[in-house]
Scaffold this active site. Sequence first.
Site, PDB file in Angstrom:
ATOM      1  N   LYS A   1       7.352  -0.610  34.066  1.00  0.00           N
ATOM      2  CA  LYS A   1       6.562   0.211  34.342  1.00  0.00           C
ATOM      3  C   LYS A   1       7.448   1.407  34.812  1.00  0.00           C
ATOM      4  CE  LYS A   1       1.831  -0.358  35.058  1.00  0.00           C
ATOM      5  NZ  LYS A   1       1.790  -1.833  35.009  1.00  0.00           N
TER       6      LYS A   1
ATOM      7  N   GLU B   1      -2.964   8.399  38.213  1.00  0.00           N
ATOM      8  CA  GLU B   1      -3.848   7.450  38.324  1.00  0.00           C
ATOM      9  C   GLU B   1      -3.587   5.895  38.946  1.00  0.00           C
ATOM     10  OE1 GLU B   1      -2.394   7.805  35.622  1.00  0.00           O
ATOM     11  OE2 GLU B   1      -2.295   6.146  34.916  1.00  0.00           O
TER      12      GLU B   1
ATOM     13  N   SER C   1       6.499  -9.473  31.639  1.00  0.00           N
ATOM     14  CA  SER C   1       5.980  -7.778  31.505  1.00  0.00           C
ATOM     15  C   SER C   1       6.626  -7.568  33.068  1.00  0.00           C
ATOM     16  CB  SER C   1       4.986  -7.235  31.513  1.00  0.00           C
ATOM     17  OG  SER C   1       3.649  -8.465  32.252  1.00  0.00           O
TER      18      SER C   1
END
Length: 403
Positions: free
Chosen positions: A101, A123, A383
């Site tokens: 991210k 969000e 990830s």
Amino acid sequence: MSEDLNRFIESYDPIVPDAKGKFGEYGGRFVPESLVNACTELEQAFNHHWHSKEFKDEYLNILQSYGGRPTPITFCANVSEMLGIKLYLKREDLTHTGSHKINNVIGQALLAKKMGKINLIAETGAGQHGVATATAAALFGLGCKVYMGEIDARRQELNVFRMQLLGSEVQEVTSGSKTLKDAVNEAMREWVSRVDTTHYCLGSVMGPHPFPYMVREFQSILGNEARVQYSELVGGEPDYVVACVGGGSNAAGTFAGFIKTDSKLVGVEAAGGAALSHGRSGVVHGMSSKLLQDESGQINEAHSISAGLDYPGVGPEHAYLQETKRARYVSANDEEVLKAFLMLSKHEGIIPALESAHGLAWIMGAAGAGEIGKGESVLLTLSGRGDKDVQQVLTILRELKNT
Ligand SMILES: *Cc1c(COP(=O)(O)O)cnc(C)c1O
């Protein structure tokens, strides 16, 4: 300073959406009049800066000196032997904040700064994208407000506190089902009313154009690194390239690096949130894509062991890659994921995020069934790291023991 990362993107050859932001029939911009200008302004700014060397150098410099890039690829000798394949991991778990991210939020925060914005909004579902955005806001000296469903905020108290530590405000959303899809709606509403000062830092390859394309581009560094590293370490290309799919950003970034190779691309969804396997075409959150919906078109909630994959839709580029058969999409259930989580922890000393464990779960099943042939090579994007999931896994194991 950034030569290091620049060398990975030299031969990047991506597919781009058309002028309307469509990948085939998917994508586009389905927003009210009041949001059209905001999207156009963002599209123009992104196109301008993403093609400027100055912006790219600055972006890559920050990813290197702050984000911890490039991340390595790791050969998993033990699990490879057990499965009869050659398994390599792309280690996004080793980045600052512990997942891919960071690539997206650094890109968007830098762009917001160039556009003269002074605030970010975002969000978040489980809180991971909220924490990442709060991190980038702290780094760039931007104000930050994160929209989070009331139910999610209760469940993820520690992530709420993390965002506050990082200097962000957390706005609980009490409309609708009080979860992620309502947080997206609320953040979009807020963006309309504050667009002159505020950038909406969306968390995955979804939403109206240019978000799916822009977020994929910011994540493509991970696939580009992996392709070059693999060819240097092993030679050639992996037979399979695998990534988990929630909204689809780590998979899109991974696939972008391999899209013009012969590697087989496989995206793994959570069985309880398999928009590509079980969804139908529809429009949600400003885009046309595949999504989980009932007979009358109402959006169904997604459910899985990993909160990061609980999104009822998926980015439009994945719907396109599925339709054109360039990528395949499969799913893994909670039980298989738990097995994969335990296996990688015990035999490689790497505790994966439950999201990433979906990719390994599919690989284990496919190797067992002979679908991945003996000795074939598989590159899996890990990830994120699993520290955030350890408490939940402990609870699950205790419950299993008591039944
Ligand atoms: C958020 C998250 C995901 C899911 O998001 P995508 O946009 O599908 O990549 C997957 N893994 C981890 C570790 C995450 O934090």
